[in-house]
Design a protein around this motif. Structure first.
Motif, short mmCIF file in Angstrom:
data_model
loop_
_atom_site.label_atom_id
_atom_site.label_comp_id
_atom_site.label_asym_id
_atom_site.label_seq_id
_atom_site.Cartn_x
_atom_site.Cartn_y
_atom_site.Cartn_z
N ALA A 7 0.82 -1.22 0.00
CA ALA A 7 0.00 0.00 0.00
C ALA A 7 0.85 1.26 0.00
N HIS A 19 -4.57 8.71 6.54
CA HIS A 19 -4.60 7.45 5.81
C HIS A 19 -3.35 6.62 6.06
N LYS A 22 -3.92 4.61 9.08
CA LYS A 22 -4.80 3.45 8.87
C LYS A 22 -4.03 2.31 8.21
N TYR A 23 -3.16 2.60 7.28
CA TYR A 23 -2.39 1.54 6.65
C TYR A 23 -1.40 0.91 7.65
N ALA A 26 -3.54 -1.55 9.59
CA ALA A 26 -4.19 -2.62 8.84
C ALA A 26 -3.40 -3.92 8.92
N ILE A 29 -0.92 -5.95 5.48
CA ILE A 29 -0.56 -4.84 4.61
C ILE A 29 0.94 -4.56 4.73
N PHE A 31 3.04 -1.59 4.12
CA PHE A 31 2.95 -0.16 3.83
C PHE A 31 4.29 0.27 3.22
N THR A 70 -4.12 5.10 -1.61
CA THR A 70 -5.05 6.14 -1.19
C THR A 70 -4.57 7.45 -1.79
N LEU A 279 -9.86 -2.41 1.40
CA LEU A 279 -8.84 -3.46 1.34
C LEU A 279 -9.49 -4.85 1.27
#
Length: 312
Positions: A7, A19, A22-23, A26, A29, A31, A70, A279
């Motif tokens: 991501a 954002h 949030k990643y 998650a 994920i 990142f 995002t 996602l």
């Protein structure tokens, strides 16, 4: 696609930071990094999260290294980044509004469908309506009255107050009505401060008639004395009043709506709900995101119509 998605976030401003958080939270994920035209801004946010920074001409490299993105850039830049991402096979979540022109919205939706990719948009207050139980009410509203007022700010001046603030309520109204809008009437005004410059109106009131008979009255301002976000929904059997800012709720209907909606997980973190459902949809674990690109386009089309109709 591997289960662990790679991501990235395009846009290193305030919402880009939200954002990025949030990643980081998650599961499953990886990142990868932050992209921004301003390389220094990208570096600052990337260092905060321990990821790679991509700046300026690095967009292609950035998009080649991720599976989902995002887009939290200024609204006028949404389409360029989204279309480049979709061309590379990257699933896209864009902050609202979806974009700033009808042509770009249609291009984004069409390309996502052609490529079989997920295109989602950040109309996260749908999570609040879901938590309340409004999508399960077996009646169509007769009338909806929405007020969304904000104080003066330097943010989001690249779009009108309709696409900045009212767009949230346009999406919620369409999601409740379940049909397209018909006639509308709108009036507005602009701030007249010396040196102030913004696209379109800064305060708008609009009346919209939906094809199923529902009437909606929208008011939005970014020049108010105090913040206010309320919605009154009139059903044949009673009225619901929601204070979205203070998370208060009055139910005058016979339906078992959730008075404690603010404590529901999806309402306590609507942004997280929106991002995580995106996602899950990419992984094939959900049929759809909280708000799809097609739905965001519908709200945008109504927003454009209101902007075009505004009488000053």
């Amino acid at each position: 696609m591997a289960r662990q998605l790679r991501a990235g976030v395009a846009g290193a401003g305030v919402f880009g930071g939200y954002h990025a958080n949030k990643y980081k939270q998650a599961s499953d994920i990886a990142f990868v990094g932050i992209y921004d035209l301003d390389a220094a801004r990208a570096q600052t946010l990337a260092e905060t999260h321990g990821v790679q920074a991509f700046g300026g001409d690095d967009l292609d490299v950035f998009l080649s290294s991720i599976d989902v993105v995002t887009i939290a850039t200024p609204a006028f830049a949404h389409a360029a980044v989204a279309l480049a991402a979709l061309e590379k096979g990257v699933h896209v979540y864009t902050e609202k509004p979806l974009t700033v022109t009808s042509r770009d919205a249609e291009a984004m939706v069409s390309l996502a469908q052609e490529k079989g990719l997920v295109l989602a948009c950040g109309h996260q207050e749908r999570a609040v309506f879901e938590a309340i139980g409004l999508y399960g009410v077996p009646e169509t509203p007769l009338q909806l009255e929405a007020v969304r007022n904000g104080t003066a700010s330097t943010r989001n001046l690249d779009v009108s107050v309709v696409l900045d603030l009212m767009i949230h309520d346009l999406d919620l109204a369409i999601s409740l009505a379940g049909c397209e809008a018909g006639g509308l009437r709108a009036v507005g005004r602009r701030r007249e401060d010396e040196g102030y410059s913004a696209v379109g109106a800064d305060e708008v009131s609009a009346e919209v008639d939906f094809e199923n008979g529902m009437k909606a009255i929208f008011t939005a301002s970014r020049m108010a004395q105090m913040r206010e976000r309320t919605m009154r929904i009139v059903y044949p059997s009673g009225t619901v009043f929601i204070d979205l800012l203070n998370r208060k709720f009055e139910n005058g209907t016979p339906f078992a709506l959730n008075a404690d909606f603010a404590e529901a997980d999806i309402a306590r973190d609507p942004l997280g709900t929106s991002v995580f459902r995106f996602l899950d949809t990419v992984r094939g674990e959900r049929e759809r995101p909280l708000c799809s690109g097609v739905e965001a386009q519908q709200a945008l089309v109504l927003g454009f119509a209101i902007d075009e109709d505004v009488a000053f």
